[in-house]
Design a protein around this motif. Sequence first.
Motif, PDB file in Angstrom:
ATOM      1  N   THR A 187       1.065  -1.457   0.288  1.00  0.00           N
ATOM      2  CA  THR A 187       0.459   0.275   0.090  1.00  0.00           C
ATOM      3  C   THR A 187       0.660   1.046   0.081  1.00  0.00           C
ATOM      4  OG1 THR A 187      -1.891  -1.128   1.333  1.00  0.00           O
ATOM      5  CG2 THR A 187      -2.056   1.419   1.308  1.00  0.00           C
ATOM      6  N   PHE A 188       1.554   0.921   0.906  1.00  0.00           N
ATOM      7  CA  PHE A 188       2.964   2.659   0.330  1.00  0.00           C
ATOM      8  C   PHE A 188       3.443   2.611  -0.947  1.00  0.00           C
ATOM      9  CE2 PHE A 188       7.422   3.842   1.043  1.00  0.00           C
ATOM     10  CZ  PHE A 188       7.276   5.171   1.410  1.00  0.00           C
ATOM     11  N   TRP A 189       4.065   1.859  -1.123  1.00  0.00           N
ATOM     12  CA  TRP A 189       4.451   1.866  -2.422  1.00  0.00           C
ATOM     13  C   TRP A 189       3.300   2.294  -3.676  1.00  0.00           C
ATOM     14  CZ3 TRP A 189       8.713   2.676  -2.391  1.00  0.00           C
ATOM     15  CH2 TRP A 189      10.322   1.769  -1.438  1.00  0.00           C
ATOM     16  N   HIS A 190       2.341   1.448  -3.456  1.00  0.00           N
ATOM     17  CA  HIS A 190       1.179   2.445  -4.912  1.00  0.00           C
ATOM     18  C   HIS A 190       1.193   3.622  -3.750  1.00  0.00           C
ATOM     19  CE1 HIS A 190      -0.727  -0.844  -6.484  1.00  0.00           C
ATOM     20  NE2 HIS A 190      -0.351  -1.824  -5.426  1.00  0.00           N
ATOM     21  N   SER A 191       0.704   4.141  -3.274  1.00  0.00           N
ATOM     22  CA  SER A 191       1.189   5.127  -2.482  1.00  0.00           C
ATOM     23  C   SER A 191       2.012   6.367  -2.803  1.00  0.00           C
ATOM     24  CB  SER A 191       0.184   5.447  -0.578  1.00  0.00           C
ATOM     25  OG  SER A 191       0.281   7.316  -0.885  1.00  0.00           O
ATOM     26  N   GLU A 192       3.026   5.611  -3.059  1.00  0.00           N
ATOM     27  CA  GLU A 192       4.115   6.392  -3.546  1.00  0.00           C
ATOM     28  C   GLU A 192       4.197   6.698  -5.703  1.00  0.00           C
ATOM     29  OE1 GLU A 192       7.513   7.977  -1.494  1.00  0.00           O
ATOM     30  OE2 GLU A 192       5.401   7.931  -0.684  1.00  0.00           O
ATOM     31  N   TYR A 193       3.620   5.604  -5.725  1.00  0.00           N
ATOM     32  CA  TYR A 193       3.714   5.790  -6.797  1.00  0.00           C
ATOM     33  C   TYR A 193       2.269   6.660  -7.395  1.00  0.00           C
ATOM     34  CZ  TYR A 193       2.226   4.631 -11.876  1.00  0.00           C
ATOM     35  OH  TYR A 193       2.253   4.467 -13.378  1.00  0.00           O
ATOM     36  N   SER A 194       1.417   6.852  -6.430  1.00  0.00           N
ATOM     37  CA  SER A 194       0.797   7.850  -7.095  1.00  0.00           C
ATOM     38  C   SER A 194       0.742   9.170  -6.851  1.00  0.00           C
ATOM     39  CB  SER A 194      -0.696   7.731  -6.011  1.00  0.00           C
ATOM     40  OG  SER A 194      -2.125   8.675  -6.234  1.00  0.00           O
ATOM     41  N   LYS A 195       1.370   9.786  -5.196  1.00  0.00           N
ATOM     42  CA  LYS A 195       2.578  10.592  -5.770  1.00  0.00           C
ATOM     43  C   LYS A 195       2.497  11.119  -6.820  1.00  0.00           C
ATOM     44  CE  LYS A 195       2.130  10.258  -0.043  1.00  0.00           C
ATOM     45  NZ  LYS A 195       3.377  10.427   0.624  1.00  0.00           N
ATOM     46  N   GLY A 196       3.759  10.410  -7.251  1.00  0.00           N
ATOM     47  CA  GLY A 196       4.828  11.067  -8.115  1.00  0.00           C
ATOM     48  C   GLY A 196       3.821  10.995  -9.553  1.00  0.00           C
ATOM     49  N   LEU A 197       2.688  10.375  -9.605  1.00  0.00           N
ATOM     50  CA  LEU A 197       1.617  10.650 -10.641  1.00  0.00           C
ATOM     51  C   LEU A 197       1.043  12.025 -10.787  1.00  0.00           C
ATOM     52  CD1 LEU A 197       0.569   6.902 -11.301  1.00  0.00           C
ATOM     53  CD2 LEU A 197       2.257   7.576 -12.787  1.00  0.00           C
ATOM     54  N   TYR A 198      -0.244  12.534 -10.081  1.00  0.00           N
ATOM     55  CA  TYR A 198      -0.675  13.285  -9.455  1.00  0.00           C
ATOM     56  C   TYR A 198      -0.276  14.142  -8.045  1.00  0.00           C
ATOM     57  CZ  TYR A 198      -3.476   9.441 -11.416  1.00  0.00           C
ATOM     58  OH  TYR A 198      -3.726   8.901 -12.473  1.00  0.00           O
ATOM     59  N   GLY A 199       0.381  14.149  -7.635  1.00  0.00           N
ATOM     60  CA  GLY A 199       1.463  15.179  -6.662  1.00  0.00           C
ATOM     61  C   GLY A 199       1.228  15.114  -5.450  1.00  0.00           C
ATOM     62  N   SER A 200       0.589  15.543  -3.829  1.00  0.00           N
ATOM     63  CA  SER A 200       1.142  15.032  -3.322  1.00  0.00           C
ATOM     64  C   SER A 200      -0.353  16.774  -1.517  1.00  0.00           C
ATOM     65  CB  SER A 200       1.923  14.901  -2.460  1.00  0.00           C
ATOM     66  OG  SER A 200       2.513  17.014  -2.534  1.00  0.00           O
ATOM     67  N   PRO A 201      -1.148  16.577  -1.376  1.00  0.00           N
ATOM     68  CA  PRO A 201      -1.022  17.219  -0.843  1.00  0.00           C
ATOM     69  C   PRO A 201      -0.567  18.435   0.057  1.00  0.00           C
ATOM     70  CG  PRO A 201      -1.497  15.547   0.696  1.00  0.00           C
ATOM     71  CD  PRO A 201      -0.422  14.648  -0.460  1.00  0.00           C
ATOM     72  N   LYS A 202       0.916  18.519  -0.115  1.00  0.00           N
ATOM     73  CA  LYS A 202       1.892  19.514  -0.044  1.00  0.00           C
ATOM     74  C   LYS A 202       2.313  20.866  -0.941  1.00  0.00           C
ATOM     75  CE  LYS A 202       5.278  16.662   3.258  1.00  0.00           C
ATOM     76  NZ  LYS A 202       6.679  15.956   3.228  1.00  0.00           N
ATOM     77  N   GLY A 203       1.585  19.787  -2.027  1.00  0.00           N
ATOM     78  CA  GLY A 203       1.533  21.226  -3.480  1.00  0.00           C
ATOM     79  C   GLY A 203       2.499  20.972  -4.415  1.00  0.00           C
TER      80      GLY A 203
END
Length: 222
Positions: A182-198
């Motif tokens: 789940t952590f790695w899917h989350s990291e992949y998602s951040k790379g694709l769509y960004g993160s709450p930090k902006g």
Amino acid sequence: MTLAELAFELFAHVIDEWLRDNFFKAWINDAILKIATEFDLPALKRIEPFNLPVASTGWLAALPEVFCKKVFKVRTSAWGKVHLLDCVADIDALDEDHDTTGDAITHVAIHTERRMLGYYPKADDTARLWFFDRPTPLDLPNDPLTCIPEAYQRSVVIPKAVIIAFPHLQDMGVQTPNPSLTFWHSEYSKGLYGSPKGEIGMVHYLAAQQKPRVHLGRQHLP
């Protein structure tokens, strides 16, 4: 980043020299291919067509090895327009027996799973195809990754490679610093769509790059 640099980054998460020497290249290339399949990477979008010969002796032609996905434009050998249908069944609907012949093709459809081009009518012609290419595999340590924007290569390729490798790592008893898939899917998602930090993700970056530019001409006074 080069293949060697990507492997170095992956080794920070999968600290196993045998896996590095035997599997990292395949996992990295698989990750790049899956990303190219899931998302439209402008660097892989053809500017010049691939010329695929077709024949009057059949109605199916094998797509080239460089084909990845999405034929988006087709022309004949004489640069005549060809209609791109949704699926091969639409070719069947035009000519169920596939016995109509002509001087040039007028309709085509793609069977992606079988990597085949269906065409109508049967003709000795050339289908000029525009599509998204497969990424060039990284083979040598200094081979550069060019189809993914450099700013996102680490953030999308590395977590995607770990996701691909995860079942093998579990079978071998090798753990990553974070053993949660789940952590790695989350990291992949951040790379694709960004993160709450902006931080902007790759998908939004590519979308912004593709926005049409408006050119304002001289405004005439009434």
